[in-house]
Design a protein around this motif. Structure first.
Motif, short mmCIF file in Angstrom:
data_model
loop_
_atom_site.label_atom_id
_atom_site.label_comp_id
_atom_site.label_asym_id
_atom_site.label_seq_id
_atom_site.Cartn_x
_atom_site.Cartn_y
_atom_site.Cartn_z
N PHE A 197 -3.47 9.26 6.63
CA PHE A 197 -3.08 9.91 5.39
C PHE A 197 -3.95 9.33 4.28
CE2 PHE A 197 1.05 9.91 7.71
CZ PHE A 197 1.17 11.27 7.86
N PRO A 198 -4.18 10.09 3.22
CA PRO A 198 -4.90 9.49 2.09
C PRO A 198 -4.02 8.43 1.44
CG PRO A 198 -4.17 11.73 1.56
CD PRO A 198 -3.84 11.49 2.99
N GLY A 199 -4.63 7.33 1.06
CA GLY A 199 -3.87 6.27 0.40
C GLY A 199 -4.57 4.95 0.48
N GLU A 213 -15.62 7.01 1.89
CA GLU A 213 -14.33 6.63 2.44
C GLU A 213 -13.81 7.58 3.51
OE1 GLU A 213 -11.22 5.08 -0.18
OE2 GLU A 213 -12.58 5.42 -1.85
N VAL A 214 -14.12 8.86 3.36
CA VAL A 214 -13.53 9.88 4.23
C VAL A 214 -14.63 10.72 4.86
CG1 VAL A 214 -12.02 11.91 4.28
CG2 VAL A 214 -11.41 9.94 2.86
N HIS A 215 -14.55 10.87 6.16
CA HIS A 215 -15.50 11.71 6.89
C HIS A 215 -15.11 13.19 6.79
CE1 HIS A 215 -18.13 13.20 10.03
NE2 HIS A 215 -17.07 13.70 10.64
N ASP A 216 -13.80 13.47 6.88
CA ASP A 216 -13.34 14.85 6.95
C ASP A 216 -11.86 14.92 6.57
OD1 ASP A 216 -13.39 17.59 7.55
OD2 ASP A 216 -13.07 17.27 9.69
N ALA A 217 -11.40 16.11 6.18
CA ALA A 217 -9.99 16.38 5.95
C ALA A 217 -9.64 17.67 6.70
CB ALA A 217 -9.69 16.52 4.46
N PHE A 218 -8.44 17.72 7.25
CA PHE A 218 -8.04 18.88 8.05
C PHE A 218 -6.52 18.99 8.05
CE2 PHE A 218 -8.15 15.18 10.70
CZ PHE A 218 -7.09 15.31 11.58
N ALA A 239 -0.14 6.44 -4.48
CA ALA A 239 -0.53 7.43 -3.47
C ALA A 239 -1.31 8.58 -4.11
CB ALA A 239 0.71 7.95 -2.74
N LEU A 240 -0.86 9.04 -5.28
CA LEU A 240 -1.57 10.11 -5.98
C LEU A 240 -2.97 9.66 -6.40
CD1 LEU A 240 1.18 11.67 -8.26
CD2 LEU A 240 0.18 12.66 -6.18
N ALA A 277 0.86 -1.18 0.00
CA ALA A 277 0.00 0.00 0.00
C ALA A 277 0.89 1.23 0.00
CB ALA A 277 -0.91 -0.01 1.23
N ALA A 278 0.29 2.38 -0.31
CA ALA A 278 1.02 3.64 -0.31
C ALA A 278 0.11 4.73 0.23
CB ALA A 278 1.50 3.99 -1.71
N VAL A 279 0.69 5.65 0.96
CA VAL A 279 -0.05 6.82 1.43
C VAL A 279 0.73 8.06 1.05
CG1 VAL A 279 -1.16 5.64 3.38
CG2 VAL A 279 1.02 6.84 3.74
N LEU A 280 0.00 9.16 0.87
CA LEU A 280 0.64 10.44 0.64
C LEU A 280 0.74 11.16 1.98
CD1 LEU A 280 1.72 12.56 -1.37
CD2 LEU A 280 -0.61 13.48 -1.48
#
Length: 190
Positions: free
Chosen positions: A59-61, A126-131, A75-76, A26-29
């Motif tokens: 992290f997103p990924g 997939e994602v609740h929030d970003a901060f 990751a991108l 797996a990869a994360v940014l």
């Protein structure tokens, strides 16, 4: 096993043996947003309905798929899918060492500098929030809380990074601690 930095070789080998034998690539940014006031780290809070890592700060990924050229491109792709951050807003900075996580993933953290003019389109499934969290806050050891965690019958010391009403822990905190160590080492050799 970077999240075990400082543990004895015996503990590291015991934890390694307790982890799943199959390690999914797996990869994360690790997105560092270039703000006038300093760098920040863009993080996500995963949706509570996900099978893996539900509700966690991350992290997103995700998984590296066969069509991905390498960890950077995975990751991108995952970042675009999860939060809508376009690759044009991200400049490659480098890799951190792979992290093995208890859920069976071998995660390659890819560090990238993000243009502060970015826009997000969050995939709510997939994602609740970003901060964003100031990098200086993350790097300050006074903001780290040590705790013990049981992994495969062993009790090990890990670090949490509380930020407001959120808690950065697990693999994400481990990767941030690795980034911190790398930056400290680099500063010592400059």
């Amino acid at each position: 096993m970077q999240w075990l930095a400082g543990a004895s070789p015996d503990v590291v080998s015991q934890v390694r043996a307790a982890l799943p034998a199959r390690r999914v690539p797996a990869a994360v940014l690790v997105p560092l947003v270039v703000r006038e006031t300093g760098l920040t780290v863009l993080l996500t809070q995963r949706a509570a309905t996900l099978k893996d890592h539900a509700g966690q700060i991350s992290f997103p990924g995700g998984r590296i798929e066969p069509q991905d050229q390498d960890a950077w491109h995975a990751a991108l792709r995952e970042t675009r899918e999860e939060i809508g951050l376009l690759p044009d807003f991200v400049e490659f900075a480098g890799y951190l060492p792979d992290h093995l996580v208890v859920t069976g993933f071998r995660v390659t953290p890819v560090v990238g500098f993000v243009d502060p003019q970015y826009q997000l389109r969050i995939a709510e499934a997939e994602v609740h929030d970003a901060f964003e969290v100031p990098l200086d806050f993350i790097l300050d050891a006074a903001n780290h809380k040590s705790r013990r965690r049981s992994v495969g019958g062993l009790t090990i010391e890990v670090h949490d990074i509380p930020y407001g009403d959120r808690n950065i822990w697990g693999a994400t905190a481990g990767m941030l601690m690795t980034l911190r160590r790398k930056l400290q080492t680099r500063g010592e050799t400059s």
